[in-house]
Structures are given as structure tokens and as C-alpha cells.
Motif scaffolding. Structure first.
Motif, PDB file in Angstrom:
ATOM      1  N   LEU A 109       0.870  -1.187   0.000  1.00  0.00           N
ATOM      2  CA  LEU A 109       0.000   0.000   0.000  1.00  0.00           C
ATOM      3  C   LEU A 109       0.899   1.226   0.000  1.00  0.00           C
ATOM      4  CD1 LEU A 109      -2.694  -0.833   2.722  1.00  0.00           C
ATOM      5  CD2 LEU A 109      -2.922  -0.998   0.232  1.00  0.00           C
ATOM      6  N   ASN A 111       0.663   5.090   0.797  1.00  0.00           N
ATOM      7  CA  ASN A 111      -0.153   6.166   1.359  1.00  0.00           C
ATOM      8  C   ASN A 111       0.599   7.481   1.237  1.00  0.00           C
ATOM      9  OD1 ASN A 111      -2.709   5.259   2.725  1.00  0.00           O
ATOM     10  ND2 ASN A 111      -1.277   3.758   3.570  1.00  0.00           N
ATOM     11  N   TYR A 113       0.457  11.494   2.440  1.00  0.00           N
ATOM     12  CA  TYR A 113      -0.172  12.433   3.374  1.00  0.00           C
ATOM     13  C   TYR A 113       0.377  13.832   3.139  1.00  0.00           C
ATOM     14  CZ  TYR A 113      -0.554   7.965   5.900  1.00  0.00           C
ATOM     15  OH  TYR A 113      -0.777   6.654   6.257  1.00  0.00           O
ATOM     16  N   ILE A 119      -4.211   9.256   9.278  1.00  0.00           N
ATOM     17  CA  ILE A 119      -5.013   8.034   9.168  1.00  0.00           C
ATOM     18  C   ILE A 119      -5.530   7.701  10.566  1.00  0.00           C
ATOM     19  CG2 ILE A 119      -2.956   6.529   9.382  1.00  0.00           C
ATOM     20  CD1 ILE A 119      -4.239   4.624   7.320  1.00  0.00           C
ATOM     21  N   HIS A 122      -6.277   2.338  13.721  1.00  0.00           N
ATOM     22  CA  HIS A 122      -6.896   1.121  13.200  1.00  0.00           C
ATOM     23  C   HIS A 122      -5.961  -0.068  13.409  1.00  0.00           C
ATOM     24  CE1 HIS A 122      -4.181   2.466  10.031  1.00  0.00           C
ATOM     25  NE2 HIS A 122      -4.141   1.205   9.611  1.00  0.00           N
ATOM     26  N   GLN A 164       9.048   8.467  12.333  1.00  0.00           N
ATOM     27  CA  GLN A 164       9.541   7.779  11.139  1.00  0.00           C
ATOM     28  C   GLN A 164      10.229   8.799  10.245  1.00  0.00           C
ATOM     29  OE1 GLN A 164       5.438   5.938  10.506  1.00  0.00           O
ATOM     30  NE2 GLN A 164       6.767   4.335   9.718  1.00  0.00           N
ATOM     31  N   ILE A 184      -2.126   8.088  12.453  1.00  0.00           N
ATOM     32  CA  ILE A 184      -1.322   9.302  12.253  1.00  0.00           C
ATOM     33  C   ILE A 184      -2.257  10.489  12.422  1.00  0.00           C
ATOM     34  CG2 ILE A 184      -0.075  10.655  10.499  1.00  0.00           C
ATOM     35  CD1 ILE A 184       0.961   7.944   9.374  1.00  0.00           C
ATOM     36  N   ARG A 220       4.482  13.360   2.972  1.00  0.00           N
ATOM     37  CA  ARG A 220       5.176  12.134   3.359  1.00  0.00           C
ATOM     38  C   ARG A 220       4.443  10.950   2.734  1.00  0.00           C
ATOM     39  NH1 ARG A 220       3.540   7.512   6.706  1.00  0.00           N
ATOM     40  NH2 ARG A 220       5.450   6.484   7.348  1.00  0.00           N
ATOM     41  N   SER A 222       4.300   6.657   2.382  1.00  0.00           N
ATOM     42  CA  SER A 222       4.766   5.407   3.004  1.00  0.00           C
ATOM     43  C   SER A 222       4.490   4.238   2.077  1.00  0.00           C
ATOM     44  CB  SER A 222       4.081   5.185   4.351  1.00  0.00           C
ATOM     45  OG  SER A 222       2.698   4.974   4.177  1.00  0.00           O
ATOM     46  N   THR A 224       3.864   0.304   2.570  1.00  0.00           N
ATOM     47  CA  THR A 224       3.725  -0.760   3.581  1.00  0.00           C
ATOM     48  C   THR A 224       3.683  -2.107   2.879  1.00  0.00           C
ATOM     49  OG1 THR A 224       1.378  -0.232   3.661  1.00  0.00           O
ATOM     50  CG2 THR A 224       2.679   0.533   5.481  1.00  0.00           C
TER      51      THR A 224
END
Ligand SMILES: O=C(O)CCC(=O)C(=O)O
Length: 244
Positions: A109, A111, A113, A119, A122, A164, A184, A220, A222, A224
Motif C-alpha cells: 500500500l 499512502n 499524506y 489516518i 486502526h 519515522q 497518524i 510524506r 509510506s 507498507t
């Protein structure tokens, strides 16, 4: 990999263990080089627009595809740019997917931002083997980790905060995966950063960048990496349809 090599790798990895957290969180700064980061960002930026799903508080790309409603992934290789250099490096430096059902991640995934985006807390759920490897690109961000109560609800305040850095690798497994939630915050700056508030402070590669205790958010991204448990081959899928 021989048993001896596996033991050596595990020992090396303990250097990167976040000591103030359960022993299932690993943080490695500068896991990729600035050149590799730029190449990845370039591939992400130039992906065809329909690849992006615009969500209310972030953008998302899913590779090789989204899971079906039964959490099944249609078998397909990851594109070469998501495979190299990260997957071979995960294998040689960490071995964390060694015991996963497919022996390597098969799903990524992406993502993105913008400042002010985030986010909601979860859990990653039952679709995946309980190991997540996150590579951060472009800018730093704080990931909040919340403990799950017996009742299943989460604590209000984060139990841990992980900073991170761009180009870093964060690995969460076991208890961190199954007994915690992560999220986040939707803010434009991460504040109150320091040895007492950031769980991986001692492991940061560029602590000096945060000595004023602040991280003004920039875009940023990411990646995953996960191993989806259920994978179906197109052939068997066609058979299912054929039997209907
Ligand atoms: O961007 C991140 O570091 C977190 C992403 C995340 O929580 C997820 O993909 O489930």
C-alpha cells in the motif's frame, strides 16, 4: 539461509529493536539511499492517475491490486520498482518474512499524506500475516500506537510514539500487530518530540533535525509491505466462475 545465518541476523536485528516497546518493533534509519528514495517517489508520482484512490484524508495506491471482499489477492507479481531494492534488502538485512506463508511480501500500500492529513487509529486485521514493513519517503511523520483494552476499545492517548524519518524502515510484528492500533494525527506539525516522548529517539539516524522538538509536516509517503494470506490464481478463479 542456514540456521547459523538466521541466528546471526536475529542478533544483528536486536540492535534496531525499540527498547522501550514490546520486542516486536524494529526501526532502521537510512534503510534506503536518497537516490533510491527519489527513484521510488518518481515512480509513484508518474503512476497513471487512476492508480490513486483519493480518500478523505490521504491518497492511496494499492499494488498489485486491492483485495477481494473475502480478503483474497489475485496472484500477480509486484512491479519491479517495488520489488528492488526493498524486498531483497528486507530479506538480507532482516529476514522478517522468512516464516510468512509466501516467504516474502506480495502486497504494497502506498499512502501519501499532505500536511494536515493522517489516518485514523486502526488495526491491519486478519487478511495479512502479522508482519508489516513500512518504508517512509519524502518527510518525517509521527506514528501513534494505542494499546487495545480487554474490551477491544483503544486507549485514548497513544502508548507509544514512533518518529519515522524519510528513508527509514519500521517493522511491527506479533504483539504490536495484534494487541495495538496505529494511526497518524491530522496535524500540520508533530510537537513535543524528544527522548521522553518518542519511543525510537535513540535509534534515529538524524536526531539533530528534531532537537527543537518539532517536525513541520511536509508531503510524506509510506510504502507498507505485507504478505496477504489468501492468494488465488486466475485459473482457479475462472474455475470458480465456470462452476457457477
Ligand atoms: O503511513 C503509515 O505509516 C501507516 C499506514 C497504515 O497505517 C496502513 O497502511 O495501514
Amino acid at each position: 539461509m542456514s540456521e547459523m545465518e538466521a541466528v546471526t541476523k536475529k542478533l544483528e536485528l536486536t540492535r534496531h529493536q525499540v527498547s522501550s516497546m514490546p520486542p516486536s518493533t524494529i526501526y532502521i534509519p537510512d534503510f534506503i539511499t536518497p537516490e533510491e528514495e527519489e527513484q521510488l517517489l518518481n515512480k509513484i508520482r508518474t503512476a497513471p492517475l487512476p492508480r490513486w484512490a483519493q480518500l478523505s484524508r490521504r491518497r492511496l495506491q494499492t499494488w498489485p491490486s486491492s483485495l477481494s471482499s473475502s480478503n483474497t489477492l489475485l496472484a500477480a507479481p509486484l512491479p519491479a520498482w517495488l520489488h528492488d531494492p526493498i524486498i531483497p534488502r528486507l530479506e538480507s538485512q532482516t529476514g522478517i518474512f522468512m516464516d510468512s506463508p509466501h516467504g516474502a511480501p506480495n502486497h504494497v500500500l502506498i499512502n501519501e499524506y499532505a500536511p494536515g492529513q493522517g489516518i485514523m487509529p486502526h488495526e491491519d486485521g486478519a487478511a495479512y500475516h502479522p508482519v508489516v514493513a513500512t518504508v517512509s519517503l519524502g518527510a518525517a511523520i509521527v506514528l501513534d500506537i494505542y494499546q487495545k483494552r480487554e474490551t477491544g476499545e483503544r486507549e485514548i492517548e497513544p502508548t507509544y510514539r514512533i518518529l519515522q524519518e524519510p528513508r527509514s524502515l519500521l517493522i511491527t510484528t506479533d504483539e504490536m500487530y495484534t494487541k495495538h492500533l496505529h494511526g497518524i494525527q491530522e496535524i500540520t506539525a508533530d510537537r513535543d518530540l524528544g527522548p521522553k516522548t518518542i519511543s525510537n529517539w535513540d535509534l534515529l539516524g538524524h536526531q539533530i533535525a528534531f532537537t527543537d522538538g518539532q517536525n513541520e509536516r511536509q508531503v510524506r509517503t509510506s510504502l507498507t509491505y505485507r504478505d496477504v494470506l489468501k492468494v488465488s490464481k486466475l485459473g482457479s478463479k475462472m474455475k470458480i466462475f465456470g462452476n457457477r
